[in-house]
Scaffold this motif. Structure first.
Motif, PDB file in Angstrom:
ATOM      1  N   ALA A  27       0.731  -1.111  -0.014  1.00  0.00           N
ATOM      2  CA  ALA A  27       0.001  -0.172   0.227  1.00  0.00           C
ATOM      3  C   ALA A  27       0.947   1.303   0.012  1.00  0.00           C
ATOM      4  O   ALA A  27       0.423   2.304  -0.849  1.00  0.00           O
ATOM      5  CB  ALA A  27      -0.896   0.058   1.146  1.00  0.00           C
ATOM      6  N   ALA A  28       1.914   1.230   0.748  1.00  0.00           N
ATOM      7  CA  ALA A  28       2.822   2.451   0.794  1.00  0.00           C
ATOM      8  C   ALA A  28       3.412   2.712  -0.731  1.00  0.00           C
ATOM      9  O   ALA A  28       3.872   3.861  -0.900  1.00  0.00           O
ATOM     10  CB  ALA A  28       4.009   2.198   1.616  1.00  0.00           C
ATOM     11  N   ASN A  29       3.836   1.467  -1.174  1.00  0.00           N
ATOM     12  CA  ASN A  29       4.417   1.678  -2.596  1.00  0.00           C
ATOM     13  C   ASN A  29       3.468   2.138  -3.623  1.00  0.00           C
ATOM     14  O   ASN A  29       3.831   2.741  -4.416  1.00  0.00           O
ATOM     15  CB  ASN A  29       5.166   0.453  -3.020  1.00  0.00           C
ATOM     16  CG  ASN A  29       6.305   0.137  -2.154  1.00  0.00           C
ATOM     17  OD1 ASN A  29       6.884   0.852  -1.433  1.00  0.00           O
ATOM     18  ND2 ASN A  29       6.509  -1.504  -2.264  1.00  0.00           N
ATOM     19  N   ARG A  30       2.232   1.643  -3.569  1.00  0.00           N
ATOM     20  CA  ARG A  30       1.133   2.099  -4.465  1.00  0.00           C
ATOM     21  C   ARG A  30       0.986   3.283  -4.056  1.00  0.00           C
ATOM     22  O   ARG A  30       0.738   4.272  -5.355  1.00  0.00           O
ATOM     23  CB  ARG A  30      -0.128   1.262  -4.112  1.00  0.00           C
ATOM     24  CG  ARG A  30      -1.078   1.387  -4.900  1.00  0.00           C
ATOM     25  CD  ARG A  30      -2.191   0.301  -4.927  1.00  0.00           C
ATOM     26  NE  ARG A  30      -2.956   0.191  -3.399  1.00  0.00           N
ATOM     27  CZ  ARG A  30      -2.423  -0.990  -2.997  1.00  0.00           C
ATOM     28  NH1 ARG A  30      -1.840  -1.988  -3.444  1.00  0.00           N
ATOM     29  NH2 ARG A  30      -2.716  -1.049  -1.584  1.00  0.00           N
ATOM     30  N   LEU A  31       0.777   4.006  -3.110  1.00  0.00           N
ATOM     31  CA  LEU A  31       0.755   5.314  -2.662  1.00  0.00           C
ATOM     32  C   LEU A  31       1.750   6.089  -3.438  1.00  0.00           C
ATOM     33  O   LEU A  31       1.471   7.302  -4.091  1.00  0.00           O
ATOM     34  CB  LEU A  31       0.291   5.749  -1.330  1.00  0.00           C
ATOM     35  CG  LEU A  31      -0.161   7.022  -1.074  1.00  0.00           C
ATOM     36  CD1 LEU A  31      -1.436   7.505  -1.565  1.00  0.00           C
ATOM     37  CD2 LEU A  31       0.074   7.385   0.681  1.00  0.00           C
ATOM     38  N   ALA A  32       3.024   5.728  -2.998  1.00  0.00           N
ATOM     39  CA  ALA A  32       4.254   6.481  -3.349  1.00  0.00           C
ATOM     40  C   ALA A  32       4.282   6.681  -4.908  1.00  0.00           C
ATOM     41  O   ALA A  32       4.840   7.459  -5.670  1.00  0.00           O
ATOM     42  CB  ALA A  32       5.412   6.177  -2.844  1.00  0.00           C
ATOM     43  N   THR A  33       3.921   5.452  -5.724  1.00  0.00           N
ATOM     44  CA  THR A  33       4.011   5.457  -7.136  1.00  0.00           C
ATOM     45  C   THR A  33       2.906   6.482  -7.740  1.00  0.00           C
ATOM     46  O   THR A  33       3.074   7.149  -8.543  1.00  0.00           O
ATOM     47  CB  THR A  33       3.697   3.924  -7.778  1.00  0.00           C
ATOM     48  OG1 THR A  33       4.736   3.112  -7.040  1.00  0.00           O
ATOM     49  CG2 THR A  33       3.818   4.035  -9.259  1.00  0.00           C
ATOM     50  N   ALA A  34       1.819   6.459  -7.401  1.00  0.00           N
ATOM     51  CA  ALA A  34       0.644   7.543  -7.627  1.00  0.00           C
ATOM     52  C   ALA A  34       0.897   8.982  -7.428  1.00  0.00           C
ATOM     53  O   ALA A  34       0.578   9.805  -8.298  1.00  0.00           O
ATOM     54  CB  ALA A  34      -0.529   6.974  -7.401  1.00  0.00           C
ATOM     55  N   PHE A  35       1.509   9.290  -6.369  1.00  0.00           N
ATOM     56  CA  PHE A  35       1.680  10.653  -5.882  1.00  0.00           C
ATOM     57  C   PHE A  35       2.906  10.442  -4.978  1.00  0.00           C
ATOM     58  O   PHE A  35       3.136  10.121  -3.849  1.00  0.00           O
ATOM     59  CB  PHE A  35       0.562  11.150  -4.730  1.00  0.00           C
ATOM     60  CG  PHE A  35      -0.833  10.911  -5.598  1.00  0.00           C
ATOM     61  CD1 PHE A  35      -0.919  12.013  -6.554  1.00  0.00           C
ATOM     62  CD2 PHE A  35      -1.591  10.057  -5.464  1.00  0.00           C
ATOM     63  CE1 PHE A  35      -2.309  12.006  -6.803  1.00  0.00           C
ATOM     64  CE2 PHE A  35      -2.878   9.834  -5.724  1.00  0.00           C
ATOM     65  CZ  PHE A  35      -3.173  11.051  -6.766  1.00  0.00           C
TER      66      PHE A  35
END
Length: 388
Positions: free
Chosen positions: A288-296
């Motif tokens: 989830a942390a990587n997914r959020l950092a990738t999007a923003f």
């Protein structure tokens, strides 16, 4: 027959001030106010008959309190002790009744979750602790104590071995620091979560507003209009709420909320936006942390400890929503629920102030120290277990 002269009343300055407070105080009992008024009028030299006419008291009553004050001063205006009816129950019986109330009924072989006063009164008689006793008497005994049998508090053990580190990170963000470095003006802290299964219950009869000596009346029967999830992101330091309604929770609905916030200023161009979330399935773990950092790239996901979502400030906002918007639940359909939630957001954002968060790192350290002492006294409890 000769008429007895009225007793002369002379007041000191201190007595006059105290009597005036008694006579004119809004919280003074009525009887005390009457007695103080009688003494004040007597000190002005008025006769008993005239005082009785002005106070609407019997002349014998005026004469009594005038004489009582002349002989004993202000303390004599209080009621004298009365013997009253002899007590039917001994202090030992009352203490045993309270001790029984402090025990779980199941421990005594009674198949109940908690005692009610009638059941407790019957049990006291059955055990021979007392004779026949009324439920109101038992209720009066328990009312004198801090015991509240109708209340209960739940608790949970947290087994997260990283509780100290995770909690410190969240609490530091609330205090505008991260990794011991103060946050800049263009760094923000967002607390986010989902409130699941908000139902639309259409009552079979209209809800009636409160009336004279009558509470709001909500019909018990209702028709089900479905349920939705309410996702909210709360700016901790600016008391700004961004919410949205979704048919259900999940990764996609949560990312829709993130996009809703991160696509607007000042968050889109901010240096960092820290998202404080619990360990729900839609934003759990490293993925989830990587997914959020990738999007923003300027967004950082920060998790609360496991079983410690009470550290998430948006839960406080959800409690406000529950009290002010959802309860009592009386909506025609889900569209009305969503509209009410959106309107409440606008109303809340217009006047909201940041929550006065009182649980700090010092409180966390005190909590952990207390738990360490507790686990030392009870070795059967794991040393990594933390109480919330």
């Amino acid at each position: 027959m000769p008429i007895c002269a009225a007793v002369t009343v002379v007041l000191t300055a201190a007595e006059r001030r105290r009597l005036k407070k008694m006579a004119y105080g809004h919280k003074t009992p009525h009887q005390a106010r009457q007695r103080a008024t009688v003494v004040l009028l007597a000190a002005r030299g008025r006769g008993n008959a005239r005082i009785a006419a002005e106070t609407h008291l019997h002349v014998d009553t005026v004469r009594t309190w005038r004489g009582r004050f002349a002989n004993g001063g202000i303390p004599a205006l209080a009621d004298r002790k009365r013997s009253g009816r002899p007590a039917r129950f001994t202090p030992v019986q009352v203490a045993e009744a309270k001790a029984l109330a402090c025990r779980l009924p199941a421990e005594t072989g009674v198949p109940l979750a908690r005692w009610s006063c009638p059941e407790l009164a019957a049990e006291l008689t059955t055990r021979g602790i007392t004779g026949p006793v009324s439920a109101s008497t038992v209720r009066r005994w328990l009312r004198q104590e801090a015991l509240k049998r109708w209340q209960h508090r739940s608790w949970i053990f947290i087994s997260d071995p990283q509780f100290r580190t995770k909690a410190e990170r969240v609490l530091d963000l609330y205090a505008r620091t991260f990794d011991r470095v103060p946050l800049d003006e263009d760094e923000y802290v967002i607390s986010a979560d989902e409130k699941t299964s908000i139902q639309a219950r259409c009552r079979c009869h209209p809800t009636l507003a409160p009336g004279q000596a009558r509470a709001m009346r909500v019909n018990h029967t209702y028709g089900r209009g479905g349920a939705l999830a309410y996702l909210a992101a709360y700016d901790v330091h600016h008391a700004k709420v961004f919410g949205r309604c979704e048919p259900h929770t999940g990764i996609a609905p949560f990312m829709n909320l993130v996009t809703q916030v991160m696509s607007r200023e000042p968050y889109a161009s901010a240096k960092r936006v820290y998202w404080v979330v619990d360990n729900g399935s839609s934003h759990r773990g490293k993925k989830a942390a990587n997914r959020l950092a990738t999007a923003f790239p300027n967004a950082v996901l920060v998790h609360t400890p496991v079983h410690a979502s009470w550290l998430n400030q948006v839960e406080v906002y959800f409690s406000v929503v529950q009290r002010k918007v959802v309860s009592p639940n009386d909506f025609t359909d889900l569209a009305q629920v969503a509209e009410r939630l959106r309107d409440f957001e606008d109303r809340y954002n217009a006047t909201a102030q940041p929550f006065q968060w009182k649980f700090t790192t010092s409180d966390r350290n005190d909590l952990l120290a207390r738990l360490d002492r507790h686990t030392a006294d009870h070795p059967e409890i794991s040393s990594t277990a933390l109480a919330a």
